[in-house]
Design a protein around this motif. Structure first.
Motif, mmCIF file in Angstrom:
data_model
loop_
_atom_site.group_PDB
_atom_site.id
_atom_site.type_symbol
_atom_site.label_atom_id
_atom_site.label_comp_id
_atom_site.label_asym_id
_atom_site.label_seq_id
_atom_site.Cartn_x
_atom_site.Cartn_y
_atom_site.Cartn_z
ATOM 1 N N ARG A 89 7.353 1.898 -0.236
ATOM 2 C CA ARG A 89 6.791 0.447 -0.821
ATOM 3 C C ARG A 89 7.796 0.009 -1.743
ATOM 4 O O ARG A 89 8.052 -1.469 -1.591
ATOM 5 N N ARG B 78 0.913 -1.334 -0.100
ATOM 6 C CA ARG B 78 -0.159 0.003 0.040
ATOM 7 C C ARG B 78 0.677 1.356 -0.036
ATOM 8 O O ARG B 78 2.208 1.239 0.543
ATOM 9 N N PRO C 248 -0.675 5.059 1.095
ATOM 10 C CA PRO C 248 -1.955 5.447 1.254
ATOM 11 C C PRO C 248 -1.833 7.118 0.667
ATOM 12 O O PRO C 248 -2.890 7.398 0.265
ATOM 13 N N VAL D 166 -4.396 9.594 6.172
ATOM 14 C CA VAL D 166 -3.476 9.010 5.391
ATOM 15 C C VAL D 166 -1.815 9.074 5.392
ATOM 16 O O VAL D 166 -1.006 8.061 5.328
ATOM 17 N N GLN E 108 -3.967 10.352 -6.023
ATOM 18 C CA GLN E 108 -4.738 9.643 -7.192
ATOM 19 C C GLN E 108 -6.334 9.961 -7.208
ATOM 20 O O GLN E 108 -6.891 10.329 -8.055
ATOM 21 N N LYS E 109 -6.890 9.630 -6.170
ATOM 22 C CA LYS E 109 -8.135 9.820 -5.870
ATOM 23 C C LYS E 109 -8.448 11.152 -6.029
ATOM 24 O O LYS E 109 -9.698 11.672 -6.608
ATOM 25 N N SER F 71 4.535 12.060 -1.065
ATOM 26 C CA SER F 71 4.115 10.806 -1.768
ATOM 27 C C SER F 71 5.364 10.176 -2.241
ATOM 28 O O SER F 71 5.314 9.045 -2.239
ATOM 29 N N TYR G 170 -0.220 8.364 -1.813
ATOM 30 C CA TYR G 170 -0.231 8.030 -3.334
ATOM 31 C C TYR G 170 -1.645 8.000 -3.775
ATOM 32 O O TYR G 170 -2.051 8.478 -4.497
ATOM 33 N N GLU G 171 -2.213 6.862 -3.171
ATOM 34 C CA GLU G 171 -3.585 6.499 -3.343
ATOM 35 C C GLU G 171 -4.576 7.729 -3.296
ATOM 36 O O GLU G 171 -5.376 7.945 -3.989
#
Length: 493
Positions: free
Chosen positions: A276, A9, A11, A69, A17-18, A269, A13-14
């Protein structure tokens, strides 16, 4: 064993993106408004980059007090590095080091440390008023470099100064040399002291095989880890790791004294994604880095004249271990200072290495290097030897000069001072820093006696082309000294 299912994961970065997909209308800062207000910047950096240069908001959390996050990213980083807590840092490892020292020291406290520390450590002492107890490291006189702290030196310092609050260790030094950090942690803890580690150059210790022990694995209480150096994140991004005996709430308060309230999501990020990557692929990646470094050492030594040193230096104490990824090369025997080889590589071969100093160069190898680039470096060094080799007589070799500490860095920095021509300053007490950068280890620090030997070294380094920083006078023709000669408060072992 790291939990690889969690480590997959990222978080922050995710969440970014969202956020990008939501097409949010920005009536907040930054003022470029996803790049629309600064088209030249957007063209230069790209929409992908400026589009996520955003401010803290509920969906993206807040670095000063993370609850979602960013907090998740910090938990994953702590797991990956084997720490109790991890803090994302956007002020470089300088900020991490200073927060580490400020978390443990207040005015008048003693801290045991080697004198060959990065200036950020002494800067922290200027800020908090702690008193340095310097352990003068051993020196390899052939290479002219300072080594690690020996166990006996650290134990002697602890016995002489049982009221010290902490011991700080370089793990490793810029040249890749490691002290016996497990033993030093044990000595510090038995004496009721904390053990801190400057791991600016040791990110890979946490992920590679056959590496020196990392600070967290050795039981250190805090470690400043420069993820952007060998970990692949963006410049100025770093981590501060803590062990189980540190209060994370207190550390966060200290960080927030100096770190920006507008944390860069580009930097955060990059930390998230790089953590990761290292957790999932670090072992394989750093195995290849070691293979490249070993190959380069062998090839450079076969050229003749140079000495690319490695684990053969290990003596079990002041060189307890050696970072096998470091490609440090001694150049003095071909009649060139390291900084001269550094300049020739850049100016004539388009090869940018990490640094050159009086007697050595350092080519920094990490996850982005490839064998073909190393071949270029080896070939260039061979040509430089053939074209430029000369008699080494007259070259200085000493990289470290034992300082005479007269007063604390804070007292000297804020004391009454005057500017004098640098050649007229011998015998006075310095009130500012003088250093070659990189590596950023002070030749002079506030509170130290200026000697003829030090002035000769500064003059020699300038003449060879070293990048000198620190003093108010950018030409370093004048230096600030204490008007009253200083008060004897500094401590040497």
């Amino acid at each position: 064993m790291k939990n690889l299912s969690n480590q997959s994961r990222a978080p922050i970065y995710e969440a970014l993106q969202k956020f990008r997909e939501m097409r949010v209308v920005p009536f907040d800062v930054p003022g470029h408004k996803h790049g629309r207000g600064n088209p030249e910047l957007t063209e230069f950096l790209g929409q992908q980059c400026v589009g996520i240069d955003v401010n803290s908001m509920k969906p993206l959390d807040n670095l000063c007090h993370p609850v979602s996050v960013i907090r998740e990213a910090e938990i994953l980083a702590a797991e990956a590095f084997g720490a109790a807590h991890a803090f994302l840092m956007v002020g470089g490892t300088t900020s991490s080091v200073q927060s580490m020292v400020l978390s443990c020291c207040k005015r008048g406290d003693k801290i045991i440390l080697p004198r060959n520390v990065h200036r950020s450590v002494i800067n922290a002492l200027v800020l908090c008023g702690a008193i340095p107890v310097y352990v003068n490291p051993d020196v390899d006189h052939r290479l002219g470099i300072s080594l690690g702290m020996s166990r006996e030196q650290v134990q002697n310092a602890i016995e002489k100064h049982p009221d010290a609050v902490a011991v700080l260790v370089n793990n490793p030094t810029y040249y890749g040399i490691c002290s016996d950090i497990r033993a030093i942690v044990d000595m510090a803890h038995r004496a009721g002291m904390l053990c801190l580690a400057d791991e600016a150059h040791g990110t890979h210790f946490y992920f590679g095989e056959n590496m020196p022990v990392s600070a967290m694995a050795a039981g250190a209480d805090m470690a400043a880890v420069s993820m952007h150096k060998s970990g692949g994140s963006l410049t100025q991004s770093s981590l501060l790791l803590t062990g189980p005996n540190m209060n994370p709430g207190h550390v966060r308060q200290i960080i927030n004294l100096t770190q920006t309230t507008s944390g860069s999501y580009l930097l955060m990020s990059s930390l998230d994604i790089s953590r990761r990557n290292l957790a999932l692929r670090g072992r394989e990646v750093f195995r290849k880095v070691i293979e490249m470094a070993d190959y380069a050492r062998e090839e450079i030594n076969a050229v003749g004249g140079y000495y690319a040193f490695g684990r053969e230096l290990i003596n079990g104490n002041s060189i307890y271990d050696f970072d096998p990824t470091k490609l440090s090369v001694h150049t003095r025997d071909i009649g060139l200072a390291g900084i001269e080889v550094y300049d020739i590589l850049r100016d004539e071969y388009d090869i940018q290495i990490e640094f050159g100093d009086i007697g050595n160069i350092l080519a920094y190898l990490s996850i982005g290097d490839r064998p073909q680039e190393l071949e270029r470096l080896v070939s260039a060094l061979a040509e430089i030897r053939r074209r430029y080799q000369k008699d080494s007589a007259g070259l200085l070799s000493q990289e470290y000069i034992d300082p005479e500490v007269v007063c604390s860095p804070q007292e000297a920095f804020y004391a009454q001072k005057k500017s004098v021509p640098i050649r007229e300053s011998a015998g006075a007490v310095c009130s500012e820093f003088v250093m070659c950068y990189p590596p950023g280890i002070p030749i002079l620090a506030p509170g130290e006696r200026i000697t003829g030997e030090i002035l000769d070294y500064i003059e020699y380094a300038k003449s060879k082309g070293c990048s000198m920083t620190g003093p108010e006078d950018p030409k370093i023709e004048h230096i600030n000294i204490l008007t009253d000669g200083g008060k004897p408060h500094g401590i040497m072992v």
